[in-house]
Design a protein around this motif. Structure first.
Motif, PDB file in Angstrom:
ATOM      1  N   ASN A 128     -34.853 -10.754  80.713  1.00 51.21           N
ATOM      2  CA  ASN A 128     -33.699 -11.497  81.189  1.00 51.21           C
ATOM      3  C   ASN A 128     -32.436 -10.652  81.265  1.00 51.21           C
ATOM      4  O   ASN A 128     -31.553 -10.911  82.077  1.00 51.21           O
ATOM      5  CB  ASN A 128     -33.468 -12.695  80.259  1.00 51.21           C
ATOM      6  N   ASP A 129     -32.328  -9.624  80.402  1.00 56.36           N
ATOM      7  CA  ASP A 129     -31.108  -8.823  80.340  1.00 56.36           C
ATOM      8  C   ASP A 129     -31.167  -7.582  81.225  1.00 56.36           C
ATOM      9  O   ASP A 129     -30.275  -6.735  81.174  1.00 56.36           O
ATOM     10  CB  ASP A 129     -30.809  -8.409  78.898  1.00 56.36           C
ATOM     11  N   GLY A 130     -32.219  -7.455  82.048  1.00 53.69           N
ATOM     12  CA  GLY A 130     -32.340  -6.309  82.943  1.00 53.69           C
ATOM     13  C   GLY A 130     -33.168  -5.169  82.390  1.00 53.69           C
ATOM     14  O   GLY A 130     -33.438  -4.201  83.105  1.00 53.69           O
ATOM     15  N   GLN A 131     -33.572  -5.255  81.131  1.00 56.27           N
ATOM     16  CA  GLN A 131     -34.423  -4.210  80.552  1.00 56.27           C
ATOM     17  C   GLN A 131     -35.866  -4.377  81.011  1.00 56.27           C
ATOM     18  O   GLN A 131     -36.322  -5.473  81.328  1.00 56.27           O
ATOM     19  CB  GLN A 131     -34.408  -4.278  79.030  1.00 56.27           C
ATOM     20  N   ILE A 132     -36.584  -3.256  80.976  1.00 61.52           N
ATOM     21  CA  ILE A 132     -38.040  -3.264  81.116  1.00 61.52           C
ATOM     22  C   ILE A 132     -38.588  -2.628  79.848  1.00 61.52           C
ATOM     23  O   ILE A 132     -38.330  -1.452  79.579  1.00 61.52           O
ATOM     24  CB  ILE A 132     -38.507  -2.465  82.344  1.00 61.52           C
ATOM     25  N   LYS A 133     -39.300  -3.403  79.051  1.00 67.63           N
ATOM     26  CA  LYS A 133     -39.901  -2.858  77.834  1.00 67.63           C
ATOM     27  C   LYS A 133     -41.350  -2.491  78.126  1.00 67.63           C
ATOM     28  O   LYS A 133     -42.089  -3.266  78.742  1.00 67.63           O
ATOM     29  CB  LYS A 133     -39.814  -3.861  76.686  1.00 67.63           C
ATOM     30  N   LEU A 143     -43.155   1.246  73.227  1.00 65.98           N
ATOM     31  CA  LEU A 143     -43.011   2.677  73.483  1.00 65.98           C
ATOM     32  C   LEU A 143     -41.570   3.042  73.820  1.00 65.98           C
ATOM     33  O   LEU A 143     -41.002   3.939  73.220  1.00 65.98           O
ATOM     34  CB  LEU A 143     -43.939   3.101  74.628  1.00 65.98           C
ATOM     35  N   PHE A 144     -40.972   2.359  74.772  1.00 71.51           N
ATOM     36  CA  PHE A 144     -39.594   2.644  75.151  1.00 71.51           C
ATOM     37  C   PHE A 144     -39.106   1.544  76.080  1.00 71.51           C
ATOM     38  O   PHE A 144     -39.882   0.677  76.503  1.00 71.51           O
ATOM     39  CB  PHE A 144     -39.452   4.015  75.831  1.00 71.51           C
ATOM     40  N   SER A 145     -37.838   1.594  76.410  1.00 72.49           N
ATOM     41  CA  SER A 145     -37.245   0.668  77.371  1.00 72.49           C
ATOM     42  C   SER A 145     -36.716   1.444  78.568  1.00 72.49           C
ATOM     43  O   SER A 145     -36.234   2.572  78.426  1.00 72.49           O
ATOM     44  CB  SER A 145     -36.099  -0.123  76.731  1.00 72.49           C
ATOM     45  N   LEU A 146     -36.810   0.835  79.733  1.00 68.17           N
ATOM     46  CA  LEU A 146     -36.232   1.391  80.951  1.00 68.17           C
ATOM     47  C   LEU A 146     -34.953   0.620  81.252  1.00 68.17           C
ATOM     48  O   LEU A 146     -34.971  -0.607  81.366  1.00 68.17           O
ATOM     49  CB  LEU A 146     -37.203   1.252  82.118  1.00 68.17           C
ATOM     50  N   LEU A 147     -33.865   1.354  81.367  1.00 70.90           N
ATOM     51  CA  LEU A 147     -32.567   0.740  81.588  1.00 70.90           C
ATOM     52  C   LEU A 147     -32.033   1.110  82.966  1.00 70.90           C
ATOM     53  O   LEU A 147     -32.215   2.233  83.421  1.00 70.90           O
ATOM     54  CB  LEU A 147     -31.576   1.208  80.509  1.00 70.90           C
ATOM     55  N   GLY A 148     -31.390   0.175  83.618  1.00 72.23           N
ATOM     56  CA  GLY A 148     -30.832   0.452  84.938  1.00 72.23           C
ATOM     57  C   GLY A 148     -30.493  -0.814  85.691  1.00 72.23           C
ATOM     58  O   GLY A 148     -29.455  -0.898  86.340  1.00 72.23           O
ATOM     59  N   HIS A 149     -31.351  -1.817  85.626  1.00 66.82           N
ATOM     60  CA  HIS A 149     -31.077  -3.081  86.309  1.00 66.82           C
ATOM     61  C   HIS A 149     -29.910  -3.803  85.640  1.00 66.82           C
ATOM     62  O   HIS A 149     -29.735  -3.735  84.419  1.00 66.82           O
ATOM     63  CB  HIS A 149     -32.314  -3.972  86.308  1.00 66.82           C
ATOM     64  N   GLN A 150     -29.147  -4.521  86.447  1.00 65.96           N
ATOM     65  CA  GLN A 150     -27.964  -5.220  85.961  1.00 65.96           C
ATOM     66  C   GLN A 150     -28.185  -6.721  85.810  1.00 65.96           C
ATOM     67  O   GLN A 150     -27.261  -7.444  85.438  1.00 65.96           O
ATOM     68  CB  GLN A 150     -26.791  -4.984  86.928  1.00 65.96           C
ATOM     69  N   ASP A 151     -29.409  -7.188  86.090  1.00 66.48           N
ATOM     70  CA  ASP A 151     -29.708  -8.620  85.986  1.00 66.48           C
ATOM     71  C   ASP A 151     -31.200  -8.772  85.728  1.00 66.48           C
ATOM     72  O   ASP A 151     -31.930  -7.781  85.588  1.00 66.48           O
ATOM     73  CB  ASP A 151     -29.279  -9.342  87.268  1.00 66.48           C
ATOM     74  N   VAL A 152     -31.669 -10.013  85.687  1.00 68.01           N
ATOM     75  CA  VAL A 152     -33.060 -10.338  85.376  1.00 68.01           C
ATOM     76  C   VAL A 152     -34.037  -9.457  86.152  1.00 68.01           C
ATOM     77  O   VAL A 152     -33.904  -9.291  87.372  1.00 68.01           O
ATOM     78  CB  VAL A 152     -33.345 -11.817  85.704  1.00 68.01           C
TER      79      VAL A 152
END
Length: 416
Positions: A128-133, A143-152
């Protein structure tokens, strides 16, 4: 219109008692997924939780009562001495799920683990917060999170060739392409490591509304994305450029899927229609209209809509399954214009075929998953030959072959 046959409900998975989360946490099952080899099943059961279940369930379990409880599943897994059911606490509402494919060089059936080196089976969860776990399936470790998206992050799709290329679709109106094989072994990265510059390959911009769904073709040459718009976008997976806009729907397009040979693309819309396309030419080949079945559904409320939620191809490519807001699961034969089977369900949101065929999993707004029988079919020799040829020949290449016109029409799915 062919006689309709109700799929049988084989089993139903229900979430256990939810933990005390913030009241904003959703209970819907927005996504369900099978690993490509069918050995694991994942479902976003709501309340920020994903369940990972080793597969297959014993045949006896599928035929049992549909009241299979979470604790029962754990006991059964232990008794089989197999991998155990896992609970992934994602911390945010989960919208999208996707399993990676086994790299071809490592598909020999031996144990895979990220504890040593790639490859391993991983599950990506869009939040929901834009993360991909990203999780290791065998252990359930983050393992890690992918950050970059600004929304769901609404949907996720791994390249089927085992390259660990992941595409994410978001309400921030973009798609992002990630290469999870970058930076060496996944397990060598500390948990929650922010995305490195090398992992994010590309940002695809072109939609003007929330992106609902993305699908990579089985031959990994194309990507389709759909949003709250009347058009679907087709992208090249080689150059990450827009190939064409597919225009034909009258309302928001919400779901898409490629046929197993990549020769067909289907899109589903709130306009109650599924359109079947030739992705190479952009031609509309067929439209499937979802007509309300008043005799099968209670329309005591004012809801008379057949808006689509999800569409998917069967593994052999001869059937489609659709879930609509009229509370019906429909199964369509590729050669027919009416459903060959349908079943009443409650508030369906998503559907997916088991990779080896035979049944369909559907997710609902109350956090449940239901498993339904699906027609089993022995593909004709003609279809097997078409499927084999279309796996590596584009429509234009088929049309250039020195063969009879009728054969070209069959190979390009123009004989409906």
């Amino acid at each position: 219109c062919p006689a309709a046959e109700e799929p049988l409900l084989l089993a139903e998975l229900k979430p256990g008692r939810p933990q005390r989360y913030d009241w904003k946490s959703s209970c819907e099952t927005w996504s369900v997924a099978f690993s490509p080899d069918g050995s694991w099943f994942a479902w976003s059961q709501g309340h920020c939780v994903v369940k990972l279940i080793p597969w297959p369930l014993e045949e006896a379990e599928l035929c049992k009562s549909s009241e299979r409880k979470s604790r029962g599943g754990k006991a059964e897994a232990r008794s089989r001495g197999a991998a155990k059911e896992k609970t992934l606490e994602c911390g945010q509402i989960v919208w999208g799920l996707a399993f990676s494919a086994w790299p071809a060089a490592e598909a020999g059936g031996r144990e895979h683990t990220c504890a040593v080196s790639l490859p391993c089976l991983i599950l990506a969860t869009g939040l929901n917060d834009g993360q991909i776990k990203v999780w290791e399936v065998q252990t359930g470790h983050l393992l890690f999170s992918l950050l970059g998206h600004q929304d769901v992050v609404r949907d996720l799709s791994f390249a089927p060739n085992g390259s660990l290329i992941l595409v994410s679709a978001s309400r921030d109106k973009t798609l992002r392409v990630w290469d999870l094989s970058k930076d060496g072994c996944l397990s060598c990265l500390p948990l929650m490591t922010p995305v490195s510059p090398g992992r994010q390959v590309q940002v695809l911009s072109g939609h003007v509304q929330w992106v609902y769904c993305c699908s990579i073709s089985p031959d990994c040459s194309m990507l389709c994305s759909v949003a709250g718009e009347k058009t679907a976008l087709l992208w090249s997976m080689k150059s990450y450029t827009l190939i064409r806009r597919l225009k034909g729907h009258q309302s928001s397009v919400v779901s898409c899927d490629f046929s197993p040979d990549s020769a067909l693309l289907v899109t589903a819309s709130y306009d109650t229609c599924v359109i079947m396309w030739d992705p190479y030419t952009g031609e509309q080949l067929r439209t499937l209209r979802h007509v309300p079945l008043l005799s099968a559904v209670d329309y005591s409320s004012e809801v008379h809509t057949s808006s689509l939620r999800s569409v998917c191809f069967s593994p052999e490519g001869l059937y489609l399954a659709t879930v609509a807001d009229d509370r019906l699961l429909r199964i369509w034969a590729l050669e027919l214009r009416s459903p060959v089977a349908f079943a009443p369900m409650t508030n369906g949101l998503c559907c997916i075929y088991f990779p080896h065929g035979g049944f369909i999993a559907t997710g609902t707004r109350d956090g449940h998953v239901q498993f339904w029988t699906a027609p089993r079919v022995l593909s004709s020799l003609k279809h097997l030959c078409r499927k084999a040829l279309r796996t590596f020949l584009t429509t234009y290449q088929v049309l250039a072959l020195p063969i009879p016109k009728k054969l070209k029409e069959f190979l390009t799915y123009r004989t409906f």
